[in-house]
Design an enzyme around this catalytic site. Structure first.
Site, PDB file in Angstrom:
ATOM      1  N   GLU A 248       0.844  -1.196   0.000  1.00 21.66           N
ATOM      2  CA  GLU A 248       0.000   0.000   0.000  1.00 21.66           C
ATOM      3  C   GLU A 248       0.881   1.249   0.000  1.00 21.66           C
ATOM      4  O   GLU A 248       0.715   2.146  -0.824  1.00 21.66           O
ATOM      5  CB  GLU A 248      -0.895  -0.024   1.244  1.00 21.66           C
ATOM      6  N   HIS A 249       1.814   1.315   0.945  1.00 23.04           N
ATOM      7  CA  HIS A 249       2.767   2.424   1.032  1.00 23.04           C
ATOM      8  C   HIS A 249       4.180   1.872   0.849  1.00 23.04           C
ATOM      9  O   HIS A 249       4.551   0.897   1.506  1.00 23.04           O
ATOM     10  CB  HIS A 249       2.713   3.104   2.401  1.00 23.04           C
TER      11      HIS A 249
END
Length: 440
Positions: A332-333
């Site tokens: 996601e990040h």
């Protein structure tokens, strides 16, 4: 180093790393979902059949109060804004302005092009009429999530935004969440959460309007509800627990890396914090630094649970190996705490958002950098993207053939229609091509 200080499991076998990353990505297992899905289906059915009455009963059952009235008044929203301290007002306004400025670049353009036979072909974009945004609440407050969901809808041109959020133990919505809703211009706000809120937005009730698209993260029940109503309404994504993957080399600052891992772990016991590094010494120092920071961390228990269950350090032979593992996980990040991060971007194929260099911690994107913080999780960055203006829009194809264009392509169209056994499709072309030309 004592076992106590080895809070993050550290490995150097690439095959073992792949296995462990796959396990982390699948931490919200299908088995858990199957156990909850019948409950969610029952909730949705009750809301569809009984409307507001179901919302009152279910909220009393799950949250301990009856949400009468359901709707927050404009006066309450204004009061929340006026009681918000000036520095926080300014921070919210700055975040709103930056998010809006970035998302304006995303507005898709209509086009109409002339084909080789003079036909006109194009695409028109238009916003949905109503959007519903779900804001997690209860004991937590996420004003940034209000802005990250509402602002793209506003930029898209959505006519009406309906916000739902579960109230806290006192039956009230968080003041800062309401303040964020105020500056986002949200007029309809309801203190309702859980799967029942998703049902209300999907089907409509006596009080809550039915919407066209639902966005916003929530717990497992909210996510499953969104999954079940998809098709009845549009949704942004099926968000899972949050995750960060950091790639660090010799240039990385130990305190920064440790803090950024903890910034993810403090979210949730299911949050995943992963470090890929070429430096074995860095890995050892990170574990020590994390232990040091946890001594007085206000969410120490959550961090320890998260890091123990879903944290990982992998020692890689080189930066390319880090990229390969990262792409397999599709985080996601993704933070690139390396010497030349821009030169590394081309090697990254799967990530929700990439944060380059030591001055771009994930928190910049979480709050006010501008790009959306609603990102694909659990490996779905392999095929999906962040929430955007297009989440709240739909496109319509435009086709305008002239007689010459139809005549030039008619044989091929009829051939294809006949191959599929669709007689009237073919005939719809034939009766037109036999018509005298307007030039005759």
């Amino acid at each position: 180093m004592s076992e106590r200080k080895q809070i993050l499991n550290c490995i150097d076998d690439p095959q073992q790393a792949l296995i462990m990353l796959k396990r982390i990505s699948a931490r919200t297992s299908l088995e858990v979902q199957e156990n909850a899905i019948s409950s969610v289906q029952n909730i949705l059915t009750e809301v569809k059949q009984l409307g507001d009455e179901a919302l009152f009963r279910l909220t009393e059952k799950f949250d301990g109060f009856i949400p009468k009235p359901l709707e927050i008044t404009p006066e309450q929203t204004l009061e929340a804004w006026e009681k918000t301290p000036t520095p926080l007002q300014e921070a919210l306004q700055l975040a709103k302005n930056r998010i809006e400025a970035f998302h304006k670049y995303q507005i898709p353009k209509d086009f109409l092009k002339e084909g080789i036979h003079g036909e006109l072909l194009g695409k028109n974009w238009s916003p949905v009429e109503k959007a519903g945004i779900y804001i997690p609440g209860g004991r937590a407050a996420y004003p940034s999530t209000v802005l990250m969901n509402a602002v793209p809808a506003l930029v898209a041109g959505v006519n009406e935004i309906i916000m739902v959020s579960p109230a806290g133990p006192n039956g009230q919505l968080n003041r800062t969440v309401l303040a964020a809703a105020y500056i986002a211009g949200i007029k309809k706000i309801f203190r309702i959460g859980g799967a029942q809120a998703i049902g209300a937005l999907s089907y409509g009730t006596q009080t809550i309007p039915r919407v066209d698209v639902i966005s916003g993260p929530g717990n497992l029940y909210v996510t499953l509800a969104k999954k079940l109503v998809y098709g009845q309404v549009g949704i942004d994504s099926l968000a899972g627990p949050s995750e960060v993957l950091i790639i660090a080399d010799h240039s990385a600052d130990v305190e920064q890396v440790a803090t950024d891992l903890l910034a993810q772990a403090e979210h949730d016991p299911l949050a995943a914090s992963i470090l890929l590094t070429t430096e074995s010494n860095l890995a050892k120092k990170i574990n020590l630094e994390i232990e040091n920071q946890l001594k007085d961390h206000p969410r120490s228990a959550i961090c320890r649970k998260s890091l123990k269950d879903w944290g990982l350090i992998v020692i890689c032979k080189d930066i390319k190996s880090c990229a390969a593992l990262s792409n397999s996980f599709a985080p996601e990040h993704l933070e690139l705490l390396i010497e030349k991060p821009f030169e590394f971007i081309s090697q990254i194929k799967n990530a929700g958002a990439i944060f380059l260099g030591e001055w771009s911690p994930e928190a910049t994107g979480d709050y006010l950098a501008g790009p959306n913080h609603t990102l694909p999780t659990s490996g779905t960055a392999r095929f999906s993207s962040a929430l955007s203006v297009e989440t709240f829009m739909k496109s319509t194809s435009i086709i305008n053939f002239n007689q010459a264009a139809l005549n030039k392509t008619s044989a091929a169209i009829m051939e294809l229609a006949n191959s599929e056994g669709l007689h009237s499709h073919s005939r719809s072309i034939e009766i037109r091509r036999s018509k005298p030309s307007s030039d005759d």
